[in-house]
Design an enzyme around this catalytic site. Structure first.
Site, PDB file in Angstrom:
ATOM      1  N   LEU A   1       1.663  -0.815   5.038  1.00  5.77           N
ATOM      2  CA  LEU A   1       1.662  -1.925   5.998  1.00  5.77           C
ATOM      3  C   LEU A   1       2.536  -3.040   5.442  1.00  5.77           C
ATOM      4  CD1 LEU A   1      -2.158  -2.123   6.911  1.00  5.77           C
ATOM      5  CD2 LEU A   1      -0.311  -1.058   8.236  1.00  5.77           C
ATOM      6  N   ASP A   2       3.090  -3.862   6.332  1.00  7.57           N
ATOM      7  CA  ASP A   2       3.894  -5.012   5.908  1.00  7.57           C
ATOM      8  C   ASP A   2       2.997  -6.032   5.200  1.00  7.57           C
ATOM      9  OD1 ASP A   2       5.994  -3.838   7.253  1.00  7.57           O
ATOM     10  OD2 ASP A   2       5.640  -4.996   9.095  1.00  7.57           O
ATOM     11  N   ALA A   3       3.637  -6.953   4.478  1.00  7.75           N
ATOM     12  CA  ALA A   3       2.873  -7.976   3.733  1.00  7.75           C
ATOM     13  C   ALA A   3       1.997  -8.810   4.672  1.00  7.75           C
ATOM     14  CB  ALA A   3       3.835  -8.875   2.960  1.00  7.75           C
TER      15      ALA A   3
END
Ligand code: URA
Length: 227
Positions: A100-102
């Site tokens: 997942l993205d930050a």
């Protein structure tokens, strides 16, 4: 567990290859040749392939609630790594099954079983990932149909696979996709002129997020067997 699954767990063979060696009479359970791949076996049984005793590798499978502002990498970078939360031996041997993205929160799965990960990540396996998405603008009426038919994302050769949109508010939806292209959800909404303001993964296949932010637990045997 099924015999073919045990063979996969204890060798480098794929499920098809495991079935082939079983059907060819190369596998014995407690000294008896077994040619039916669906036979149930226990890890304590003496299972041999061409006379060689097999031992199931003990993989680890973890579910975690990823906090906002953490990264799905084994090391800290601009943001701290989610591995800071996993206080177990040899945590660095685990990988994340679908990053997942930050700025995305929610369900991540970690394991050291590459084949299991493949079954979740590969678009061919059709494993559904459900995201709760908050949007900048009111969702347009034709978006569900566009997502269902597949969209052309910039820089990609193929249309996205059919995705399901479930509208729960003017600017809030559940989106179900079966692939994991780079920034896919954000790019799909950008392609219809909207913008994702928050993104949270709720579910992977039949596994739902059920721990608090920053917490984790081991998967149950039934959950592991789903993939
Ligand atoms: N899609 C995105 O755009 N970001 C994520 O983190 C996951 C899916």
């Amino acid at each position: 567990m099924r015999l073919d699954k045990f063979i996969c767990k204890s060798t480098e063979l794929t499920r098809t290859e495991a079935n082939q060696v079983i059907n060819a009479g190369e596998v014995a359970v407690n000294d008896e040749l077994i040619t039916n791949e669906a036979v149930q076996v226990h890890e304590n049984n003496a299972i041999t392939l061409n006379g060689q005793r097999l031992k199931a590798r003990s993989y680890r499978y973890i579910l975690m609630h990823k906090p906002f502002g953490t990264i799905c990498s084994n090391v800290d970078e601009v943001y701290p790594s989610v591995f800071n939360y996993i206080d177990i031996d040899r945590a660095s041997e685990l990988h994340i099954t679908g990053r997942l993205d930050a700025d995305t929160t929610g369900l991540i799965l970690l394991t050291d079983d590459g084949r299991w990960s493949f079954n979740i990540i590969s678009p061919n396996k059709q494993c559904e990932k459900v995201y709760r998405v908050a949007l900048r603008d009111v969702i347009a009426g034709d978006v569900a149909l566009k997502f269902k038919h597949g969209m052309q994302l910039q820089g990609e050769n193929n249309l996205t696979l059919p995705a399901k949109l479930n509208i729960i508010g003017d600017k809030e939806v559940f989106l179900t996709i079966t692939e994991g292209r780079h920034h896919q959800v954000k790019r799909m909404f950008a392609a219809v002129g909207n913008r994702v303001v928050s993104l949270h993964r709720e579910k992977i296949g039949e596994i739902s997020l059920d721990v608090e932010v920053g917490h984790w637990r081991y998967l149950t045997a039934n959950e592991i067997d789903l993939f």
